[in-house]
Write a protein that holds these residues in place. Structure first.
Motif, PDB file in Angstrom:
ATOM      1  N   MET A 229       8.160  29.294 -26.524  1.00 23.95           N
ATOM      2  CA  MET A 229       8.237  29.735 -25.132  1.00 23.95           C
ATOM      3  C   MET A 229       7.016  30.575 -24.771  1.00 23.95           C
ATOM      4  N   LYS A 230       6.531  30.390 -23.562  1.00 22.52           N
ATOM      5  CA  LYS A 230       5.366  31.146 -23.117  1.00 22.52           C
ATOM      6  C   LYS A 230       5.704  32.630 -23.010  1.00 22.52           C
ATOM      7  N   LYS A 231       4.677  33.442 -23.219  1.00 18.14           N
ATOM      8  CA  LYS A 231       4.827  34.896 -23.087  1.00 18.14           C
ATOM      9  C   LYS A 231       3.835  35.408 -22.048  1.00 18.14           C
ATOM     10  N   ARG A 232       4.228  36.493 -21.397  1.00 18.45           N
ATOM     11  CA  ARG A 232       3.369  37.112 -20.397  1.00 18.45           C
ATOM     12  C   ARG A 232       3.219  38.591 -20.717  1.00 18.45           C
ATOM     13  N   GLN A 233       2.042  39.119 -20.416  1.00 18.15           N
ATOM     14  CA  GLN A 233       1.799  40.546 -20.628  1.00 18.15           C
ATOM     15  C   GLN A 233       2.628  41.354 -19.643  1.00 18.15           C
ATOM     16  N   LEU A 234       3.244  42.406 -20.146  1.00 19.10           N
ATOM     17  CA  LEU A 234       4.050  43.279 -19.296  1.00 19.10           C
ATOM     18  C   LEU A 234       3.154  44.387 -18.751  1.00 19.10           C
ATOM     19  N   GLY A 235       2.741  44.215 -17.497  1.00 17.98           N
ATOM     20  CA  GLY A 235       1.829  45.178 -16.889  1.00 17.98           C
ATOM     21  C   GLY A 235       0.536  45.260 -17.668  1.00 17.98           C
ATOM     22  N   THR A 236       0.079  46.482 -17.923  1.00 17.33           N
ATOM     23  CA  THR A 236      -1.143  46.691 -18.714  1.00 17.33           C
ATOM     24  C   THR A 236      -0.811  47.046 -20.162  1.00 17.33           C
ATOM     25  N   SER A 237       0.455  46.900 -20.541  1.00 14.60           N
ATOM     26  CA  SER A 237       0.888  47.295 -21.881  1.00 14.60           C
ATOM     27  C   SER A 237       0.460  46.264 -22.924  1.00 14.60           C
ATOM     28  N   ASP A 238       0.714  46.587 -24.190  1.00 13.50           N
ATOM     29  CA  ASP A 238       0.455  45.640 -25.269  1.00 13.50           C
ATOM     30  C   ASP A 238       1.707  44.832 -25.601  1.00 13.50           C
ATOM     31  N   LEU A 239       2.679  44.833 -24.688  1.00 17.50           N
ATOM     32  CA  LEU A 239       3.903  44.051 -24.868  1.00 17.50           C
ATOM     33  C   LEU A 239       3.726  42.692 -24.198  1.00 17.50           C
ATOM     34  N   TYR A 240       3.957  41.639 -24.956  1.00 16.46           N
ATOM     35  CA  TYR A 240       3.924  40.284 -24.415  1.00 16.46           C
ATOM     36  C   TYR A 240       5.337  39.731 -24.516  1.00 16.46           C
ATOM     37  N   VAL A 241       5.971  39.575 -23.368  1.00 18.71           N
ATOM     38  CA  VAL A 241       7.400  39.242 -23.320  1.00 18.71           C
ATOM     39  C   VAL A 241       7.594  37.760 -22.993  1.00 18.71           C
ATOM     40  N   SER A 242       8.632  37.177 -23.562  1.00 22.23           N
ATOM     41  CA  SER A 242       8.960  35.785 -23.278  1.00 22.23           C
ATOM     42  C   SER A 242       9.347  35.637 -21.816  1.00 22.23           C
ATOM     43  N   GLU A 243       9.026  34.470 -21.230  1.00 21.93           N
ATOM     44  CA  GLU A 243       9.298  34.269 -19.804  1.00 21.93           C
ATOM     45  C   GLU A 243      10.788  34.366 -19.479  1.00 21.93           C
ATOM     46  N   ILE A 244      11.626  34.095 -20.455  1.00 23.39           N
ATOM     47  CA  ILE A 244      13.056  34.384 -20.323  1.00 23.39           C
ATOM     48  C   ILE A 244      13.391  35.501 -21.299  1.00 23.39           C
ATOM     49  N   GLY A 245      14.049  36.529 -20.794  1.00 18.96           N
ATOM     50  CA  GLY A 245      14.559  37.586 -21.655  1.00 18.96           C
ATOM     51  C   GLY A 245      16.073  37.482 -21.704  1.00 18.96           C
ATOM     52  N   LEU A 246      16.667  38.035 -22.728  1.00 23.24           N
ATOM     53  CA  LEU A 246      18.131  38.019 -22.819  1.00 23.24           C
ATOM     54  C   LEU A 246      18.691  39.323 -22.281  1.00 23.24           C
ATOM     55  N   GLY A 247      19.449  39.228 -21.180  1.00 21.21           N
ATOM     56  CA  GLY A 247      20.191  40.372 -20.675  1.00 21.21           C
ATOM     57  C   GLY A 247      21.449  40.522 -21.505  1.00 21.21           C
ATOM     58  N   CYS A 248      21.522  41.595 -22.288  1.00 23.25           N
ATOM     59  CA  CYS A 248      22.556  41.693 -23.322  1.00 23.25           C
ATOM     60  C   CYS A 248      23.914  42.173 -22.818  1.00 23.25           C
ATOM     61  N   MET A 249      23.999  42.590 -21.570  1.00 21.91           N
ATOM     62  CA  MET A 249      25.252  43.132 -21.046  1.00 21.91           C
ATOM     63  C   MET A 249      26.422  42.162 -21.194  1.00 21.91           C
ATOM     64  N   SER A 250      26.138  40.847 -21.110  1.00 17.22           N
ATOM     65  CA  SER A 250      27.223  39.856 -21.137  1.00 17.22           C
ATOM     66  C   SER A 250      27.574  39.376 -22.541  1.00 17.22           C
ATOM     67  N   LEU A 251      27.046  40.032 -23.574  1.00 21.10           N
ATOM     68  CA  LEU A 251      27.315  39.578 -24.941  1.00 21.10           C
ATOM     69  C   LEU A 251      28.751  39.822 -25.389  1.00 21.10           C
ATOM     70  N   GLY A 252      29.411  40.830 -24.803  1.00 22.54           N
ATOM     71  CA  GLY A 252      30.757  41.162 -25.260  1.00 22.54           C
ATOM     72  C   GLY A 252      30.714  42.068 -26.480  1.00 22.54           C
ATOM     73  N   THR A 253      31.852  42.309 -27.085  1.00 25.50           N
ATOM     74  CA  THR A 253      31.934  43.273 -28.189  1.00 25.50           C
ATOM     75  C   THR A 253      32.249  42.628 -29.537  1.00 25.50           C
ATOM     76  N   ASP A 254      32.282  41.306 -29.587  1.00 24.29           N
ATOM     77  CA  ASP A 254      32.498  40.599 -30.849  1.00 24.29           C
ATOM     78  C   ASP A 254      31.139  40.389 -31.524  1.00 24.29           C
ATOM     79  N   GLN A 255      30.925  41.045 -32.669  1.00 26.94           N
ATOM     80  CA  GLN A 255      29.608  41.026 -33.315  1.00 26.94           C
ATOM     81  C   GLN A 255      29.163  39.607 -33.682  1.00 26.94           C
ATOM     82  N   LEU A 256      30.051  38.830 -34.263  1.00 30.01           N
ATOM     83  CA  LEU A 256      29.668  37.480 -34.712  1.00 30.01           C
ATOM     84  C   LEU A 256      29.303  36.585 -33.538  1.00 30.01           C
ATOM     85  N   ARG A 257      30.095  36.676 -32.485  1.00 24.49           N
ATOM     86  CA  ARG A 257      29.807  35.861 -31.301  1.00 24.49           C
ATOM     87  C   ARG A 257      28.481  36.286 -30.672  1.00 24.49           C
ATOM     88  N   ALA A 258      28.280  37.598 -30.592  1.00 24.15           N
ATOM     89  CA  ALA A 258      27.030  38.104 -30.016  1.00 24.15           C
ATOM     90  C   ALA A 258      25.837  37.676 -30.858  1.00 24.15           C
TER      91      ALA A 258
END
Length: 307
Positions: free
Chosen positions: A1-30
């Motif tokens: 997956m392509k990555k893009r620089q986050l602002g002027t930082s040295d972080l290069y983030v994937s064009e899709i990130g995972l919003g973890c709020m919807s993972l739930g509380t089951d460790q194995l499923r998450a």
């Protein structure tokens, strides 16, 4: 997956990130969802101390423990649960942020956080004090970079003027074009990366469209759109733009067409959803004609509060 620089930082983030709020509380499923994300080349994982009373951070930290140096972990602070844990209060004070990060680091099982974000913000806050907290945490090595999660123009402008934020997380979609006129150009001009959320607008910009619309949307519509307007417009969007791909693909590519956008943070509760999101990011970019068509069919919403 392509990555893009986050602002002027040295972080290069994937064009899709995972919003973890919807993972739930089951460790194995998450972990099955997080592992699917890693397999698709997703390296950006966004959580918050607020989610599931901190349990979300624990789950994310455990799942990413063995690949910690290969991923970018973003979390947030500023909301305090009450003792009864039935509501939260806003606290952007230096004292609280510097205490909150200790707990986040412990739950995430890491020595540092790649991107630490203020989880909101109002113009009444002591913004200088909040910035001081982030700058000290950076100097102390607990965070690599910091940003804010906000759709308030007056707050965003203050942080642009006074801080070294590298990112702003904000809601942005085909149905919520409020950032386009003001926020996105300003952030691009100042080389601050945008991380978007709400891209499929509560599922309205998926192939389900109105089939899974909540009672609230049926009664009140969505932002500037009445339910009747949505019924009329969404099928046209699908017919004209999503005949050979999903409407969610179009929605995600619309965000990625903005040069200020570094990553689209999408939630997922199953490996299948991860694959769909990754496919959308890797699909054909929208043409200029398609972007013009989308803008002709939708409203150029504007921020009317927090000026």
């Amino acid at each position: 997956m392509k990555k893009r620089q986050l602002g002027t930082s040295d972080l290069y983030v994937s064009e899709i990130g995972l919003g973890c709020m919807s993972l739930g509380t089951d460790q194995l499923r998450a972990e099955s969802v997080i592992n699917a994300a890693l397999e698709e080349g997703i390296n950006y994982f966004d959580t918050a101390d607020l989610y599931d009373f901190g349990k979300n951070e624990e789950i994310v930290g455990l799942a990413l423990k063995n690949v910690r140096d290969q991923v970018i972990i973003a979390t947030k602070a500023g909301n305090r649960w009450t003792e009864a844990k039935d509501s939260w209060t806003w606290d952007p004070s230096k004292e609280y942020i510097k205490e909150a990060i200790k707990q986040s680091l412990k739950r995430l099982n890491t020595d540092y956080i790649d991107l630490y974000q203020l989880h909101g913000g109002t113009i009444e806050d002591n913004i200088e004090q909040t910035i001081e907290a982030f700058e000290e945490l950076k100097t102390e090595g607990f965070i690599r970079h910091y940003g804010i999660s906000s759709i308030r123009p007056n707050v965003i402008r203050e942080y642009i003027d006074k801080s070294n934020i590298v990112s702003v997380m904000m809601q942005y979609s085909i149905l919520d074009r409020r950032p386009e006129e003001e926020a996105l150009p300003l952030l691009q001009e100042n080389r601050i990366g945008v991380v978007t959320r709400g891209t499929v607008a509560k599922g309205l910009l998926s192939d389900f469209m109105l089939n899974k619309a909540s009672q609230s949307i049926k009664k009140n519509g969505y932002l500037d759109y009445s339910f009747d307007e949505l019924q009329e417009m969404l099928p046209v969007l699908k017919e004209k733009l999503a005949s050979s791909r999903s409407l969610a693909d179009v929605a995600i590519q619309y965000n990625l067409a903005q040069p200020a956008v570094a990553s689209v943070v999408a939630g997922a509760s199953s490996p299948e959803q991860i694959k769909e999101n990754a496919r959308a990011a890797n699909s054909q970019p929208l043409t200029e004609e398609e972007i013009k068509l989308i803008r002709s069919l939708t409203k150029a919403n504007k921020y009317d509060q927090h000026r």
